[in-house]
Design a protein around this motif. Sequence first.
Motif, PDB file in Angstrom:
ATOM      1  N   TRP A  39      43.010  12.930   1.708  1.00 33.94           N
ATOM      2  CA  TRP A  39      43.258  13.652   0.633  1.00 33.94           C
ATOM      3  C   TRP A  39      43.270  15.218   0.970  1.00 33.94           C
ATOM      4  CZ3 TRP A  39      45.586  11.778  -3.384  1.00 33.94           C
ATOM      5  CH2 TRP A  39      45.490  10.273  -3.676  1.00 33.94           C
ATOM      6  N   THR A  40      44.318  15.867   0.954  1.00 31.86           N
ATOM      7  CA  THR A  40      44.308  17.408   1.158  1.00 31.86           C
ATOM      8  C   THR A  40      44.792  18.118   0.235  1.00 31.86           C
ATOM      9  OG1 THR A  40      45.128  16.750   3.439  1.00 31.86           O
ATOM     10  CG2 THR A  40      45.496  19.029   2.767  1.00 31.86           C
ATOM     11  N   VAL A  41      43.851  19.115   0.091  1.00 28.03           N
ATOM     12  CA  VAL A  41      43.999  20.206  -1.338  1.00 28.03           C
ATOM     13  C   VAL A  41      44.640  21.427  -0.727  1.00 28.03           C
ATOM     14  CG1 VAL A  41      43.013  21.264  -3.077  1.00 28.03           C
ATOM     15  CG2 VAL A  41      42.286  19.124  -2.627  1.00 28.03           C
ATOM     16  N   ARG A  42      45.835  21.866  -1.338  1.00 29.59           N
ATOM     17  CA  ARG A  42      46.527  23.051  -1.070  1.00 29.59           C
ATOM     18  C   ARG A  42      45.673  24.232  -1.738  1.00 29.59           C
ATOM     19  NH1 ARG A  42      51.749  24.589   0.495  1.00 29.59           N
ATOM     20  NH2 ARG A  42      50.722  26.724  -0.068  1.00 29.59           N
ATOM     21  N   HIS A  43      45.445  25.417  -0.977  1.00 29.93           N
ATOM     22  CA  HIS A  43      45.016  26.496  -1.708  1.00 29.93           C
ATOM     23  C   HIS A  43      45.375  27.857  -0.881  1.00 29.93           C
ATOM     24  CE1 HIS A  43      41.744  28.669  -4.115  1.00 29.93           C
ATOM     25  NE2 HIS A  43      41.637  29.386  -3.099  1.00 29.93           N
ATOM     26  N   ASP A  44      46.127  28.687  -1.769  1.00 27.89           N
ATOM     27  CA  ASP A  44      46.497  29.917  -1.222  1.00 27.89           C
ATOM     28  C   ASP A  44      45.679  30.811  -0.935  1.00 27.89           C
ATOM     29  OD1 ASP A  44      48.830  29.103  -1.095  1.00 27.89           O
ATOM     30  OD2 ASP A  44      49.830  30.326  -2.646  1.00 27.89           O
ATOM     31  N   ARG A  99      46.776  37.345   7.158  1.00 28.22           N
ATOM     32  CA  ARG A  99      45.533  38.493   7.755  1.00 28.22           C
ATOM     33  C   ARG A  99      44.230  38.231   6.989  1.00 28.22           C
ATOM     34  NH1 ARG A  99      47.654  40.568  12.016  1.00 28.22           N
ATOM     35  NH2 ARG A  99      45.998  41.902  11.868  1.00 28.22           N
ATOM     36  N   LEU A 100      43.390  38.376   7.848  1.00 22.61           N
ATOM     37  CA  LEU A 100      41.893  38.127   7.212  1.00 22.61           C
ATOM     38  C   LEU A 100      41.484  39.567   6.486  1.00 22.61           C
ATOM     39  CD1 LEU A 100      39.809  36.365   9.882  1.00 22.61           C
ATOM     40  CD2 LEU A 100      40.419  35.622   7.886  1.00 22.61           C
ATOM     41  N   ASN A 101      41.256  39.399   5.098  1.00 21.93           N
ATOM     42  CA  ASN A 101      40.945  40.705   4.204  1.00 21.93           C
ATOM     43  C   ASN A 101      39.847  40.226   3.171  1.00 21.93           C
ATOM     44  OD1 ASN A 101      42.442  39.348   2.252  1.00 21.93           O
ATOM     45  ND2 ASN A 101      44.223  40.170   3.162  1.00 21.93           N
ATOM     46  N   GLU A 102      39.421  41.051   2.386  1.00 23.80           N
ATOM     47  CA  GLU A 102      38.477  40.715   1.204  1.00 23.80           C
ATOM     48  C   GLU A 102      38.969  39.814   0.424  1.00 23.80           C
ATOM     49  OE1 GLU A 102      36.429  43.073  -2.320  1.00 23.80           O
ATOM     50  OE2 GLU A 102      37.370  44.441  -0.713  1.00 23.80           O
ATOM     51  N   ASN A 103      40.373  39.620   0.232  1.00 25.36           N
ATOM     52  CA  ASN A 103      40.810  38.658  -0.640  1.00 25.36           C
ATOM     53  C   ASN A 103      40.697  37.174  -0.210  1.00 25.36           C
ATOM     54  OD1 ASN A 103      41.940  40.752  -2.707  1.00 25.36           O
ATOM     55  ND2 ASN A 103      43.670  40.811  -2.095  1.00 25.36           N
ATOM     56  N   VAL A 104      40.779  36.981   0.907  1.00 23.75           N
ATOM     57  CA  VAL A 104      40.471  35.711   1.682  1.00 23.75           C
ATOM     58  C   VAL A 104      39.263  35.478   1.436  1.00 23.75           C
ATOM     59  CG1 VAL A 104      40.616  34.547   3.774  1.00 23.75           C
ATOM     60  CG2 VAL A 104      42.453  36.363   3.050  1.00 23.75           C
ATOM     61  N   ILE A 105      38.309  36.294   1.544  1.00 22.27           N
ATOM     62  CA  ILE A 105      36.828  35.799   1.499  1.00 22.27           C
ATOM     63  C   ILE A 105      36.438  35.692   0.079  1.00 22.27           C
ATOM     64  CG2 ILE A 105      34.571  36.738   1.807  1.00 22.27           C
ATOM     65  CD1 ILE A 105      36.116  36.466   4.280  1.00 22.27           C
ATOM     66  N   ILE A 139      41.001  26.555   7.592  1.00 22.24           N
ATOM     67  CA  ILE A 139      41.896  27.749   7.531  1.00 22.24           C
ATOM     68  C   ILE A 139      43.006  27.778   8.656  1.00 22.24           C
ATOM     69  CG2 ILE A 139      41.595  30.204   7.495  1.00 22.24           C
ATOM     70  CD1 ILE A 139      38.976  30.037   6.146  1.00 22.24           C
ATOM     71  N   GLY A 140      44.219  28.076   8.291  1.00 19.91           N
ATOM     72  CA  GLY A 140      45.123  28.011   9.449  1.00 19.91           C
ATOM     73  C   GLY A 140      45.304  29.672   9.606  1.00 19.91           C
ATOM     74  N   LEU A 141      44.784  30.166  10.636  1.00 22.96           N
ATOM     75  CA  LEU A 141      44.659  31.453  10.891  1.00 22.96           C
ATOM     76  C   LEU A 141      45.904  32.053  11.789  1.00 22.96           C
ATOM     77  CD1 LEU A 141      43.277  34.322  10.214  1.00 22.96           C
ATOM     78  CD2 LEU A 141      41.732  33.794  12.152  1.00 22.96           C
ATOM     79  N   GLN A 142      46.600  32.982  11.384  1.00 26.38           N
ATOM     80  CA  GLN A 142      47.647  33.460  12.238  1.00 26.38           C
ATOM     81  C   GLN A 142      47.569  34.903  12.922  1.00 26.38           C
ATOM     82  OE1 GLN A 142      50.584  32.442   8.637  1.00 26.38           O
ATOM     83  NE2 GLN A 142      52.020  32.312  10.178  1.00 26.38           N
TER      84      GLN A 142
END
Length: 304
Positions: free
Chosen positions: A89-94, A15-21, A39-42
């Motif tokens: 090279w792919t970096v994971r980020h939550d 979900r897009l929210n303030e934390n994502v930004i 960004i893989g958006l669901q």
Amino acid sequence: MAQDTWFDIVIPVQRLNENVITSVSSVLASKYEDFTIIIGLQNDPMTNNEQEYYEYLQKDKKIKVVDCKKSYSLPKTLNISLEQCSHKWTVRHDDDDLMHPTRLKNLNELIKMRREEPTIIGQQMRYFKLDPKTRRRYISTKWCKQKLNDFELKQELLVMPCFYHPAITLNLEKLKFHYNENYTYAQDYKLYIDNMKGSVYVGSATKGTYYRIKKDTEVKRQNTLDKQNTKRQMQLQFHEKIMMEMWSKIGIDLSAKDARMLRYNLVTKEEPAAFVLKSSDHKDAVDYFNKAKCLFKNYYESST
């Protein structure tokens, strides 16, 4: 002199929210500039607020938003995002964590320095949480350290994941298997097992990610898991299954009960007491693990 590395930063978002930004902003504030954010958006359909966040993200040329179906699982979303990567090279980020400003810079230096390219690189992680009233960040005093060399990292897979998943970097040219979509909530542990043979795992002492402590993990766990906590139950079951697979590689037929006993005594005390074998104690688990480590050494030497 070796060229600088270009990174694709993969961020799965429910979900897009303030934390994502805030999370994306921490990546954009990096002291290293050669990267693209994927960004893989669901979340479809989106609320009005989410639509505003979506349009905001679309304005930045460094950001690519990939629309994923809401029904997709996390490993499926990750795999779709990996397919959109243009570099190896792919970096994971939550989506609610914060990237350390020197993470990418340190990664670039590590990659350029090594003669043999790693398959997976893991960096350090540090916990933080927000005060709900003041929104002030409270950061833990220590960085979570991890094993550094290939042997110790893979040996750790006998009982637990060897990397902190929000702080890993994948080499897509060396990676033989992507995320197993049948292992939701344990997809990273499974990824490390699947790609273990013939690969190079590297741990780095450099700072990677600030990991947000979520509300549900702040609650003190009781001896029995809440019936509604199906996510954690599924994760524990998958971890047991992965442990059994890992131990079978070294010639030990590990039962589900043994897997629970080992995790309880060697990794975490959060599993319910009913999961622990009554005849077992910490010493039994340590002795059992030491036996496995000897067998793993033989397996490691024969597979490298």
